[in-house]
Enzyme design. Structure first.
Site, short mmCIF file in Angstrom:
data_model
loop_
_atom_site.label_atom_id
_atom_site.label_comp_id
_atom_site.label_asym_id
_atom_site.label_seq_id
_atom_site.Cartn_x
_atom_site.Cartn_y
_atom_site.Cartn_z
N SER A 104 1.04 -1.26 0.01
CA SER A 104 -0.15 -0.14 0.08
C SER A 104 0.94 1.11 0.03
O SER A 104 1.74 1.47 -0.75
CB SER A 104 -0.89 -0.01 1.23
N ASP A 221 -10.08 -4.71 -4.70
CA ASP A 221 -9.41 -4.04 -3.65
C ASP A 221 -10.34 -3.15 -2.72
O ASP A 221 -10.45 -3.21 -1.39
CB ASP A 221 -8.26 -3.16 -4.12
N HIS A 276 -8.38 -4.90 0.39
CA HIS A 276 -7.04 -4.31 0.62
C HIS A 276 -6.53 -5.05 1.88
O HIS A 276 -5.28 -5.21 1.68
CB HIS A 276 -7.36 -3.08 0.70
#
Length: 295
Positions: A104, A221, A276
């Site tokens: 990320s 995601d 995610h």
């Protein structure tokens, strides 16, 4: 004195062979450095570390414990400096290089490390669901930082000196406010070379030292928006997706991405069905997208 003979196929010979092979494999595994994302820290990556040790026993895995949780909101250039101090010594002790696995927001920190550090000894950079081309979306993460603002209003906060002290603003890329983005954002457009600076050639050369770039992301995601940003794609002014090879920074090869791709050293892995927060603990993601690069 003759060496003792070991009968072929005997338990002793099989054990010796197994030990020798194990020793060779352990010596061959490069260290893995993991950099976390926004609002998390090393503890979220213990499962991933376990996966690595399971398939590659003896691998040195370094979970960098810096700027955890709320501290991850600090400006990214500041975080880059801190992570460099922690990561650089590890790379210098690995003559064959290390693998950099970054999740990320951490993927952007690692991108900056690779570009701004001239002798960072990294073999493979694995970017795990990172907003490499920017972020523009109403997500739970955005609401935790700016609870009263929708995506169309965030630029009012991000594109000024105060906003640039918040990490998410460093990669907030409003496709409808590109002039302000280029004027006020001092991280992502600089890093991607769409905002000219004096170090652009040196940073490009530094980035091209890596042997492999692995881009991982997927359509479910729900945080990285658009999800194609994890593969260097992004919105145009009509919020249509412009894929990596049609991006200005790719076509102009501003930081070396086109050259790396021409070398055959860019690999993309699209994995549907992954939220995610699950990328680093999903074993299918590990086996399909990560494992083969960690040798």
């Amino acid at each position: 004195m003759q060496a003792p003979q070991i009968m072929r196929g005997s338990p002793v010979s099989l054990l010796l062979l197994r030990l020798l092979l194990t020793g060779v494999c352990i010596d061959a595994y490069k260290p893995v450095i993991i950099v976390h994302g926004i609002f998390d820290g090393p503890k979220q990556f213990k499962t991933l570390s376990m996966y690595i040790d399971k398939v590659h026993p003896g691998t040195q895995v370094a979970l960098i414990d810096l700027y955890d949780n709320l501290a991850s909101l600090k400006p990214l250039w500041k975080q880059v400096q801190g992570f460099r101090k922690a990561i650089y010594p590890i790379t210098q002790k690995a003559p064959d290089g290390v693998h950099l696995l970054c999740f990320s927001q951490g993927g952007l920190i690692c991108r900056a490390l690779l570009s701004t550090t001239p002798d960072l000894n990294v073999d493979t950079f694995i970017s795990l669901s990172s907003p490499l081309a920017g972020q523009y979306g109403d997500t739970d993460y955005l609401k935790r930082v700016f609870p009263e603002n929708m995506k169309k209003k965030v630029y009012h906060i991000c594109y000024n000196k105060l906003g640039q002290k918040i990490s998410i603003c460093d990669y907030w890329n409003d496709p409808h406010q590109q002039t302000r983005y280029l004027q006020s954002n001092n991280f992502l457009p600089v890093l991607n070379g769409v905002k000219p600076h004096t170090n652009i050639k040196a940073w490009r050369q530094n980035f091209l030292r890596i042997k492999k770039l692995v881009l991982i992301g997927g359509p479910d995601d729900d945080v990285i928006t658009p999800w194609q940003s994890s593969h260097f794609g992004f919105y145009d002014s009509n919020e249509n997706i412009v894929e990596m090879k049609n991006q200005e920074f790719y076509r102009n090869d501003t930081f070396g991405l086109k050259t790396l791709d021409a070398r055959g050293d860019v690999s993309a892995c699209v994995q549907p069905g992954v939220k995610h927060v699950m990328w680093h603990s999903n074993f299918t993601v590990f086996t399909n997208c990560i494992e083969k690069w960690l040798t």
